[in-house]
Design a protein around this motif. Sequence first.
Motif, PDB file in Angstrom:
ATOM      1  N   SER A 177     -27.002   4.716 -17.109  1.00  0.00           N
ATOM      2  CA  SER A 177     -27.631   4.567 -16.017  1.00  0.00           C
ATOM      3  C   SER A 177     -29.087   4.255 -16.497  1.00  0.00           C
ATOM      4  N   ASP A 178     -29.521   3.542 -16.209  1.00  0.00           N
ATOM      5  CA  ASP A 178     -31.061   2.817 -16.187  1.00  0.00           C
ATOM      6  C   ASP A 178     -31.843   3.667 -14.816  1.00  0.00           C
ATOM      7  N   ASN A 217     -27.572  -1.486 -15.250  1.00  0.00           N
ATOM      8  CA  ASN A 217     -28.876  -1.279 -15.221  1.00  0.00           C
ATOM      9  C   ASN A 217     -29.982  -0.629 -14.156  1.00  0.00           C
ATOM     10  N   GLY A 218     -28.838  -0.166 -13.425  1.00  0.00           N
ATOM     11  CA  GLY A 218     -29.226   0.384 -12.267  1.00  0.00           C
ATOM     12  C   GLY A 218     -29.056   1.773 -12.724  1.00  0.00           C
ATOM     13  N   PRO A 219     -29.077   3.211 -11.858  1.00  0.00           N
ATOM     14  CA  PRO A 219     -30.250   2.251 -10.278  1.00  0.00           C
ATOM     15  C   PRO A 219     -31.944   2.182 -10.602  1.00  0.00           C
ATOM     16  N   PRO A 260     -34.724  -3.282  -8.563  1.00  0.00           N
ATOM     17  CA  PRO A 260     -35.031  -3.202  -7.193  1.00  0.00           C
ATOM     18  C   PRO A 260     -33.863  -2.875  -6.583  1.00  0.00           C
ATOM     19  N   PHE A 261     -34.769  -1.470  -4.925  1.00  0.00           N
ATOM     20  CA  PHE A 261     -33.639  -1.168  -4.782  1.00  0.00           C
ATOM     21  C   PHE A 261     -33.024  -1.809  -4.281  1.00  0.00           C
ATOM     22  N   VAL A 262     -32.079  -3.102  -3.739  1.00  0.00           N
ATOM     23  CA  VAL A 262     -31.355  -4.387  -3.721  1.00  0.00           C
ATOM     24  C   VAL A 262     -29.849  -3.777  -3.914  1.00  0.00           C
ATOM     25  N   ILE A 263     -29.468  -3.790  -2.839  1.00  0.00           N
ATOM     26  CA  ILE A 263     -27.986  -3.619  -3.414  1.00  0.00           C
ATOM     27  C   ILE A 263     -26.957  -4.160  -1.829  1.00  0.00           C
ATOM     28  N   PRO A 264     -25.744  -4.420  -2.015  1.00  0.00           N
ATOM     29  CA  PRO A 264     -24.915  -4.421  -1.000  1.00  0.00           C
ATOM     30  C   PRO A 264     -24.443  -3.339  -0.065  1.00  0.00           C
ATOM     31  N   PHE A 313     -27.706   3.710  -4.535  1.00  0.00           N
ATOM     32  CA  PHE A 313     -27.304   2.803  -6.000  1.00  0.00           C
ATOM     33  C   PHE A 313     -26.416   3.676  -6.817  1.00  0.00           C
ATOM     34  N   THR A 314     -27.374   4.845  -6.574  1.00  0.00           N
ATOM     35  CA  THR A 314     -26.200   5.895  -7.671  1.00  0.00           C
ATOM     36  C   THR A 314     -24.904   6.101  -7.887  1.00  0.00           C
TER      37      THR A 314
END
Length: 462
Positions: A12-13, A195-197, A200-204, A261-262
């Motif tokens: 993860s990142d 690429n996550g987490p 940007p903190f933009v998630i569905p 995100f995690t």
Amino acid sequence: MTTHPNVLLVMSDQQRPDTLGFRGETPCRTPHMDRLAREGVSFDRAMTPCPLCLPSRAALFTGLYPHENDMLDNTTSALETCQLLETFRGGGYEVSYAGKWHLGQDNIDRFTDRAAGDSTALYSDWCKERGLVDGWTFNDPRVRTHRQPSMSTPVALPLDMAPETTNDAYIADIAIDHLRTRDRSRPFFQVCSFNGPHPPFVIPEPYFSMYDPADAVRPPNFGPRPGEPAANETSYYRRLFLDHGEDFEAWRKSYAVYWGFTSLIDDQLGRILNALEAEGTLDDTIVIYLSDHGENLGAHGLWHKMVGYEESIRVPLIFRLPGRISNGLRSDMPSSLVDVAPTLARLCDLPSRPEWRGRDLSGVMAGEEAPDLGREMFAMHRPLGDWMGTVPWRMIEADRKKLIWHLDGAVELFDLEADPFELNDLAASPGAADLRRDLLARLHDLMAEVADPRIEDFAAIA
């Protein structure tokens, strides 16, 4: 158990280890990461040798500190050799790579048999072809700072797309396809690099609302610390912290969505594990789960990473291989991303390389060696430019005592056992004078051992 087990390396990142559910430090739930730890070994004091994407990945894939292969620049550095992947290709493994590379342009094919998923532009095109919003959220100006250079901010926003079309699901799909279409006459070394987490903190949904911001507890080290080094005060990332807000209320949603995100990443990990389990190869595969570095999230009044504090340098590091390593072991032995290469080589009966800086952890994981709890650990960082407003630093940790030396002459000293949030800098304390001298001398020796280019500056200043 085969002599040459397969390898699945999942990365993860920018994931802090306190997001791991089994550690119980935050509300974040990670059942698949928890499974790996339950059926394998977690190194709970793992760290990155450099808390920045490119240098940390270079250390992982070469087994060297990033200055040793000129990999300290996050934008222009490019790998010339990739010792870990070259060792496995030379040993007969099919090496496939899915996702973020960040180790140079147009060089990944030199080190792999197959690679895809690194180009975010291709992913944006993939979204457009399917009539989707752009899932590469760094393109969204709402989550970019007005400052230059324009970096991502802690702003959290919902993403109007299905989870299975997010960038990280797209990368997991590529990894699963690599596994499905692999050359079955050879063992595989599959990398899946998310690429996550990373912001940007933009998630569905359901991940965006999965955790209640009210459950985010203000850390004791949130915000600037009295007597902090000048480099913290002048840092570009202090300005981004202040832009978002000194009141922790402004950060609660950022924490909650970071956890969400995690959990999204954890679900993608679960899909890959399920694919291996369905075909009966999971237990013949070494699974490693790790991240490249952590995230400050306002600790010490800073955003992002690139400092020597715990939130920035600690990473998850979990190994699973039934029959060869322990089950459910949580080791306090200090470890580093440079340990991964020699450890995997030993577990797969491949030759080690004399230049590798890390240690083989396989004996500790098998219960055959006592953990070296007092091991000296080394980390570094070089600013990306004058715009950062910071200075290069070097860090040594030994016996849970940490010293950070800054090029401007500042020194920080922390007793991590008594002060895990690094609130009490002991560098000027008369009672810690001997400890300071000892760690400075040991840091000098470490820098000399690895031919650190800052050793003359260190000797002159420290």
